[in-house]
Design an enzyme around this catalytic site. Structure first.
Site, short mmCIF file in Angstrom:
data_model
loop_
_atom_site.label_atom_id
_atom_site.label_comp_id
_atom_site.label_asym_id
_atom_site.label_seq_id
_atom_site.Cartn_x
_atom_site.Cartn_y
_atom_site.Cartn_z
N HIS A 160 2.52 1.86 -3.32
CA HIS A 160 1.48 2.32 -4.26
C HIS A 160 1.24 3.82 -4.07
O HIS A 160 1.20 4.58 -5.04
CB HIS A 160 0.21 1.51 -3.99
CG HIS A 160 -0.99 1.95 -4.75
ND1 HIS A 160 -1.47 1.25 -5.84
CD2 HIS A 160 -1.83 2.99 -4.58
CE1 HIS A 160 -2.55 1.86 -6.30
NE2 HIS A 160 -2.80 2.91 -5.55
N GLU A 161 1.11 4.26 -2.82
CA GLU A 161 0.82 5.68 -2.56
C GLU A 161 2.03 6.56 -2.83
O GLU A 161 1.88 7.68 -3.34
CB GLU A 161 0.31 5.87 -1.12
CG GLU A 161 -0.95 5.09 -0.77
CD GLU A 161 -2.15 5.27 -1.69
OE1 GLU A 161 -2.16 6.19 -2.55
OE2 GLU A 161 -3.10 4.49 -1.58
N ILE A 162 3.23 6.10 -2.51
CA ILE A 162 4.43 6.90 -2.81
C ILE A 162 4.60 7.02 -4.33
O ILE A 162 4.96 8.09 -4.83
CB ILE A 162 5.68 6.32 -2.12
CG1 ILE A 162 5.59 6.57 -0.61
CG2 ILE A 162 6.96 6.95 -2.70
CD1 ILE A 162 6.70 5.93 0.21
N CYS A 211 0.83 -1.21 0.00
CA CYS A 211 0.00 0.00 0.00
C CYS A 211 0.86 1.26 0.00
O CYS A 211 0.60 2.20 -0.75
CB CYS A 211 -0.93 0.02 1.21
SG CYS A 211 -2.22 -1.23 1.15
N LEU A 259 2.49 9.86 -5.30
CA LEU A 259 3.13 11.15 -4.98
C LEU A 259 4.18 11.53 -6.01
O LEU A 259 4.46 12.70 -6.23
CB LEU A 259 3.77 11.09 -3.59
CG LEU A 259 2.84 10.85 -2.41
CD1 LEU A 259 3.64 10.77 -1.11
CD2 LEU A 259 1.75 11.91 -2.32
#
Length: 164
Positions: free
Chosen positions: A133-135, A130, A138
């Site tokens: 995925h989020e980095i 997760c 960004l």
């Protein structure tokens, strides 16, 4: 706290590199609360400010493995394991579309909290997936870019057809 409108694929914010957070005032905590509410309404387990069109390095995750809701400001991966893990991924900005993505099974992170205090943390398994995925988000890397061209094209066509 509010549920904010999500940008949907292929919105330009999903391809943009987010700027580091430098203002740790009360507005940041409000933004994090709004992101959490927006993520829960989507529904999802992770979200970035880019998903609502705000190009700042802010991530909110809500996973039992990390104790529930966590906010990560300016997160960066310091190191990752050589061992890989495959998991089904999707995005609050592309609801209903999922596909298997392979990423490192564990990562070591550096991030700040809402007060600006620096932390390091190791994540493994689903939380590590997760966070990566989020980095990526960004950094302007939408999760589809982790798929082969064939899988990406097939999934994009299927998603566009479902949207009408």
């Amino acid at each position: 706290m509010a549920v904010l409108p999500l940008v949907t694929y292929p919105h330009p914010a999903l391809k943009a590199t987010c700027a580091p957070v430098s203002d740790f005032g009360p507005g940041l905590a409000r933004l994090a609360d709004d992101l959490y509410d927006t993520m829960k309404a989507a529904p999802g387990v992770g979200i970035t400010a880019a998903h609502i069109g705000v190009l700042l390095r802010l991530v909110v995750l809500d996973l039992p493995e990390i104790g529930g809701r966590r906010t990560y400001v300016n997160p960066q991966v310091l190191s990752s394991s050589g061992e890989l893990m495959s998991h089904t991924e999707g995005s609050v900005s592309m609801p209903g579309a999922t596909e298997t993505v392979t990423r490192p099974r564990a990562v070591k992170l550096r991030y700040q909290d809402l007060d600006g205090t620096a932390h390091e943390e190791e994540l493994e398994g689903f939380p590590a997936i997760c966070m990566q995925h989020e980095i990526d988000q960004l950094d302007g890397i939408f999760w589809l870019q982790r798929l082969s061209k064939l899988k990406r094209d097939r999934l994009t066509k299927k998603w566009e057809k479902a949207r009408g």
